[in-house]
Scaffold this motif. Sequence first.
Motif, PDB file in Angstrom:
ATOM      1  N   LEU A 478     -12.017 -10.666 -10.652  1.00 39.95           N
ATOM      2  CA  LEU A 478     -10.708 -11.277 -10.925  1.00 39.95           C
ATOM      3  C   LEU A 478     -11.022 -12.904 -11.513  1.00 39.95           C
ATOM      4  N   ARG A 479     -12.506 -13.295 -11.199  1.00 41.70           N
ATOM      5  CA  ARG A 479     -12.437 -14.892 -11.677  1.00 41.70           C
ATOM      6  C   ARG A 479     -12.296 -15.143 -13.069  1.00 41.70           C
ATOM      7  N   GLY A 480     -12.620 -14.158 -13.892  1.00 38.15           N
ATOM      8  CA  GLY A 480     -12.472 -14.300 -15.265  1.00 38.15           C
ATOM      9  C   GLY A 480     -11.135 -14.429 -15.651  1.00 38.15           C
ATOM     10  N   PHE A 481     -10.315 -14.244 -14.808  1.00 42.40           N
ATOM     11  CA  PHE A 481      -8.549 -14.201 -15.053  1.00 42.40           C
ATOM     12  C   PHE A 481      -7.951 -15.565 -14.635  1.00 42.40           C
ATOM     13  N   GLY A 482      -8.856 -16.561 -14.325  1.00 43.84           N
ATOM     14  CA  GLY A 482      -8.462 -17.703 -13.877  1.00 43.84           C
ATOM     15  C   GLY A 482      -7.404 -17.519 -12.772  1.00 43.84           C
ATOM     16  N   VAL A 483      -6.421 -18.524 -12.798  1.00 45.27           N
ATOM     17  CA  VAL A 483      -5.405 -18.574 -11.730  1.00 45.27           C
ATOM     18  C   VAL A 483      -4.775 -17.303 -11.456  1.00 45.27           C
ATOM     19  N   SER A 484      -4.281 -16.559 -12.591  1.00 41.76           N
ATOM     20  CA  SER A 484      -3.626 -15.211 -12.553  1.00 41.76           C
ATOM     21  C   SER A 484      -4.483 -14.541 -11.453  1.00 41.76           C
ATOM     22  N   GLY A 485      -5.709 -14.372 -11.861  1.00 37.15           N
ATOM     23  CA  GLY A 485      -6.495 -13.392 -11.045  1.00 37.15           C
ATOM     24  C   GLY A 485      -6.419 -13.870  -9.405  1.00 37.15           C
ATOM     25  N   ARG A 486      -6.567 -15.138  -9.444  1.00 40.71           N
ATOM     26  CA  ARG A 486      -6.856 -15.474  -7.914  1.00 40.71           C
ATOM     27  C   ARG A 486      -5.372 -15.180  -7.210  1.00 40.71           C
ATOM     28  N   LEU A 487      -4.214 -15.552  -7.807  1.00 45.90           N
ATOM     29  CA  LEU A 487      -2.803 -15.573  -7.430  1.00 45.90           C
ATOM     30  C   LEU A 487      -2.733 -13.795  -6.975  1.00 45.90           C
ATOM     31  N   ALA A 488      -3.051 -12.865  -7.960  1.00 49.11           N
ATOM     32  CA  ALA A 488      -2.988 -11.579  -8.007  1.00 49.11           C
ATOM     33  C   ALA A 488      -3.723 -11.004  -6.543  1.00 49.11           C
ATOM     34  N   ARG A 489      -4.814 -11.681  -6.462  1.00 52.00           N
ATOM     35  CA  ARG A 489      -6.011 -11.157  -5.162  1.00 52.00           C
ATOM     36  C   ARG A 489      -5.148 -11.660  -3.915  1.00 52.00           C
ATOM     37  N   LEU A 490      -4.715 -13.075  -4.122  1.00 55.63           N
ATOM     38  CA  LEU A 490      -3.853 -13.405  -2.532  1.00 55.63           C
ATOM     39  C   LEU A 490      -2.695 -12.675  -2.264  1.00 55.63           C
ATOM     40  N   ASN A 491      -1.901 -12.576  -3.516  1.00 54.94           N
ATOM     41  CA  ASN A 491      -0.624 -11.809  -3.176  1.00 54.94           C
ATOM     42  C   ASN A 491      -0.979 -10.334  -2.497  1.00 54.94           C
ATOM     43  N   ALA A 492      -1.846  -9.610  -3.109  1.00 57.31           N
ATOM     44  CA  ALA A 492      -2.137  -8.376  -2.681  1.00 57.31           C
ATOM     45  C   ALA A 492      -2.358  -8.129  -1.402  1.00 57.31           C
ATOM     46  N   ALA A 493      -3.216  -9.437  -0.711  1.00 61.97           N
ATOM     47  CA  ALA A 493      -3.762  -9.475   0.670  1.00 61.97           C
ATOM     48  C   ALA A 493      -2.741 -10.037   1.459  1.00 61.97           C
ATOM     49  N   ASN A 495       0.490  -9.458   2.305  1.00 61.32           N
ATOM     50  CA  ASN A 495       1.202  -8.412   3.530  1.00 61.32           C
ATOM     51  C   ASN A 495       0.285  -7.109   3.257  1.00 61.32           C
ATOM     52  N   PRO A 496      -0.732  -7.137   4.220  1.00 63.41           N
ATOM     53  CA  PRO A 496      -1.532  -5.934   4.013  1.00 63.41           C
ATOM     54  C   PRO A 496      -0.951  -4.646   4.433  1.00 63.41           C
ATOM     55  N   ARG A 497       0.049  -4.675   5.453  1.00 64.46           N
ATOM     56  CA  ARG A 497       0.667  -3.408   5.641  1.00 64.46           C
ATOM     57  C   ARG A 497       1.543  -2.792   4.307  1.00 64.46           C
ATOM     58  N   ARG A 498       2.029  -3.734   3.733  1.00 65.09           N
ATOM     59  CA  ARG A 498       3.116  -3.313   2.586  1.00 65.09           C
ATOM     60  C   ARG A 498       1.980  -2.857   1.456  1.00 65.09           C
ATOM     61  N   THR A 499       0.938  -3.504   1.261  1.00 62.26           N
ATOM     62  CA  THR A 499      -0.272  -2.749   0.389  1.00 62.26           C
ATOM     63  C   THR A 499      -0.667  -1.675   0.663  1.00 62.26           C
ATOM     64  N   ALA A 500      -1.004  -1.697   1.951  1.00 62.50           N
ATOM     65  CA  ALA A 500      -1.554  -0.321   2.612  1.00 62.50           C
ATOM     66  C   ALA A 500      -0.603   0.827   2.368  1.00 62.50           C
ATOM     67  N   ALA A 501       0.612   0.463   2.612  1.00 60.66           N
ATOM     68  CA  ALA A 501       1.579   1.720   2.522  1.00 60.66           C
ATOM     69  C   ALA A 501       1.654   2.238   1.133  1.00 60.66           C
ATOM     70  N   THR A 502       1.823   1.268   0.423  1.00 61.02           N
ATOM     71  CA  THR A 502       1.791   1.443  -1.333  1.00 61.02           C
ATOM     72  C   THR A 502       0.391   2.241  -1.871  1.00 61.02           C
ATOM     73  N   ALA A 503      -0.759   1.906  -1.371  1.00 61.44           N
ATOM     74  CA  ALA A 503      -1.982   2.390  -1.702  1.00 61.44           C
ATOM     75  C   ALA A 503      -2.183   3.763  -0.992  1.00 61.44           C
ATOM     76  N   SER A 504      -1.541   4.147   0.042  1.00 61.71           N
ATOM     77  CA  SER A 504      -1.502   5.171   0.862  1.00 61.71           C
ATOM     78  C   SER A 504      -1.023   6.371   0.124  1.00 61.71           C
ATOM     79  N   ALA A 505       0.087   6.205  -0.625  1.00 61.79           N
ATOM     80  CA  ALA A 505       0.859   7.102  -1.335  1.00 61.79           C
ATOM     81  C   ALA A 505      -0.088   7.839  -2.453  1.00 61.79           C
ATOM     82  N   LEU A 506      -0.847   6.768  -3.182  1.00 56.89           N
ATOM     83  CA  LEU A 506      -1.548   7.292  -4.314  1.00 56.89           C
ATOM     84  C   LEU A 506      -2.877   7.802  -3.444  1.00 56.89           C
ATOM     85  N   MET A 507      -3.415   7.337  -2.402  1.00 67.35           N
ATOM     86  CA  MET A 507      -4.670   7.912  -2.067  1.00 67.35           C
ATOM     87  C   MET A 507      -4.473   9.289  -1.587  1.00 67.35           C
ATOM     88  N   ILE A 508      -3.209   9.692  -1.233  1.00 75.57           N
ATOM     89  CA  ILE A 508      -3.085  11.284  -0.592  1.00 75.57           C
ATOM     90  C   ILE A 508      -3.263  11.870  -1.873  1.00 75.57           C
TER      91      ILE A 508
END
Length: 852
Positions: A478-493, A495-508
């Motif tokens: 994500l470094r190649g996307f500059g500020v947008s990439g860094r903010l995207a990673r921080l936003n995804a991390a 609220n780990p519970r929300r991220t986990a619940a969203t990813a789990s639906a696709l995981m199944i």
Amino acid sequence: MFRTALRNVLAHKARLLMTTLAVMLGVAFVAGTLVFTATLSEAFERSSQKGYEAVDVSVQPDWSTGGGGEGSEEADGEPADPELALTEGLLEKLRGVDGVASAFGTATGTVALADKDGELVGDGWSTFGNNHAAVDGGQDPRYDLRDGRAPRRAGEVALDSRTAERTGYEVGDTVRLSVDGPVREEKVTGVFDTDDGFVAAGGVLVLFDTATAQKLFASPGHYSEIILAAEGGVTQTELKERVEEVLPRQAEAVTGDELTAVQARTVESQMEGMRTGLLVFAGISLFVGSFIIANTFTMLVAQRTRELALLRAVGAGRRQVTRSVLIEALVVGTVAAAVGLLAGIGIGAGLRALLGALDLTVPDGPLVIPPNAVVAALAVGIVITVLAAWLPARRAAKIPPVAAMSSVHAVATPRGLVVRNTIGTVLTAGGAALVVAATGMKDSEALMGAGAVLTVIGVFVLTPLLSRPLIAASAPLLRGFGVSGRLARLNAARNPRRTAATASALMIGLTLITGLTVIASSVQKSIDNMAAESLRIDYVVSMATPSYLSEEVEKTLENREDVTALTPMRSSYAEFGGEYADLFGVDADSFGKLTSLEFTQGSSEELGDGKILVDSGIADANGWKAGTSLEAEYEDGERGELTVGGVYRSNEVFYGALIDTADLDPHLGKIESMQIMLSVQGGASASAKDALAKALGDNPAIQIQSEQDISDKAAGEIAIMLNVLYGLLAMAVIVAVLGVVNTLAMSVFERSQEIGMLRAIGLERLGVKRMVRLESLIISLFGGVLGVGLGVFFGWAAGELLAGPITTYELALPWDRLALFLALAALVGILAALWPARRAARMNMLTAIKTE
């Protein structure tokens, strides 16, 4: 509180839209399945009832009496073989029974019919032949002649109207067909209508005159079934009792009502399997949808912290707040269930129409909406939604009144996370241990299933913990996307519970898709291994129908100069000391040249002259070894001495006892083969195959397959099965996509002030779009990695169970498919972010900054 809940639903209807859609899709799947299978069941049951309208009592062979081979007789002079019990003499005797208005015999079997292009009509497993029984003024009550006349002599046939329409055959045309191998050319003398369920489902029915049908499907002077009609005032039960008084021991009487009931149970059983399978996938979709529901209400509760705390401050109790959130879920679930029911009815009708468009027609009948479809749709939609919202409702009730004075509520405590991670670790480790243990046990499917469920639940509980290192691993990309990439990673991390619940639906969804793909690839590999390890043939010749090949086909191939080795494979049985075993006849001189079995004792050269080869399972169970002398009782009741010449390891092609055809044929009533294996000069080639086909009359009923053909056919069947399963699992993936969209959209709304500040300090609209899209990409790839990993694990474990019965099983990982699944997960993330990213980029920065 009820009015408050309703106002909240109306106030947040846009945010609840994705949740409603997810529930609606799952409910529609359930309702559509129940409507579709009920419609099919009703159509086939009605068709079977029409087919038995002319049957008051049916006289059939009683196979429970056993008996010997053709021509053998018991002490009372009756034939010992039930297949020979229904004779012309018995038919005449039944006509004289008091209460019988009419009686006629039927001779039924399988027929392969070629169309005008020489291709097989139908799939070969639902193509039947029967006799036209001239009863009422020369007409058969089962069939209504539409055109022409009934067949009266050899060389004449009549076709059902559906087959005539799709093939273009008319009265006067000559058709090519086959019963047991040799091609027959028959003249079409008539076209008839029938209520036969197999014909309605795309099968073929060909009528012969009675003498020809007896010769082809039974034996001269014998029938497969005798149908009786009762005189007025005589019930079916009364007629059955009278008929039983004159029946031989090898025959039994069944009423038309009993036949209809049996047919109805058969149809219901077949529909039950389809219904259960479809409902499983509907359940998967609803399970995935529950993550969306829980995530949605969790975010709504978080966004309404002040509002809910204020309610507590002015006197609302915890139960009232819980009930308020659950009422919102109840309203959403009811609306989604009602819409899903209507959509399900449409799906049921659409599937019925689709079968017709694919020429997989079903008997005529109304669209059936069973009560269980209505009840299940409403119950499932409401219960799933309310249960999924229960935990967020409890969290809402725990919000302290003092939170009304603060913009945020307390985050999860470290102790809570430790407890969650501990529970997740125990569940994952325990489930994985059960799965691994099941791979080394027999009949352990239930244990493996339980372990798989525990593992998935455990991984879901652990996803907040797993999300941090996996999301952190994306930082270099994500470094190649500059500020947008860094903010995207921080936003995804963030609220780990929300991220986990969203990813789990696709995981199944990806877990199931990956697991099925791994199993299918491994099975295909095992088929290739089987052909390579146990066979040294060029071609296998067999019927496309459930019939056996006649001796004429075998002789035709034996007499060809280009055939270098040939062995038939005949099927029989024998009794060895009170134990029955499968007995397969092969040619002793050619068998060793065409196969490469693994022997533990002896060799294929020992076959013949009273010596047999047995598989190691039978040998170990009976204590046999090379040289053991056995007394065998053949299917015709004759006894003989056999010696074990060798012991081999069984596989999917060869098992049981192998005997030389010279020793077996004298005990068979009819010389016919399941298949014929052969090699030709120069090996398998297109020209060699064409030459064999031409020698057999270009017969559409006969399959000539090389090893590659067998492998390709298996691969095609596996591909069809996978595509069907992918289609069914697509619903779960669509629901998971809705979850990603929902999470991002609500997350964008939740971060309106933050996005406004970013815009104010210089982040362009393109940068905001990129930030949201990358966040979605990270979440989707996180779910994809977990899903593919679990799918490979479960695919390996399930394969270990298959390795027992399929001796050539080998794990095969389809790396190209696995990479494709991860790419699809990334595509899901990109597509799911289109609308939320556009919405975020179009925010008015000043309005967004003032948002609370």
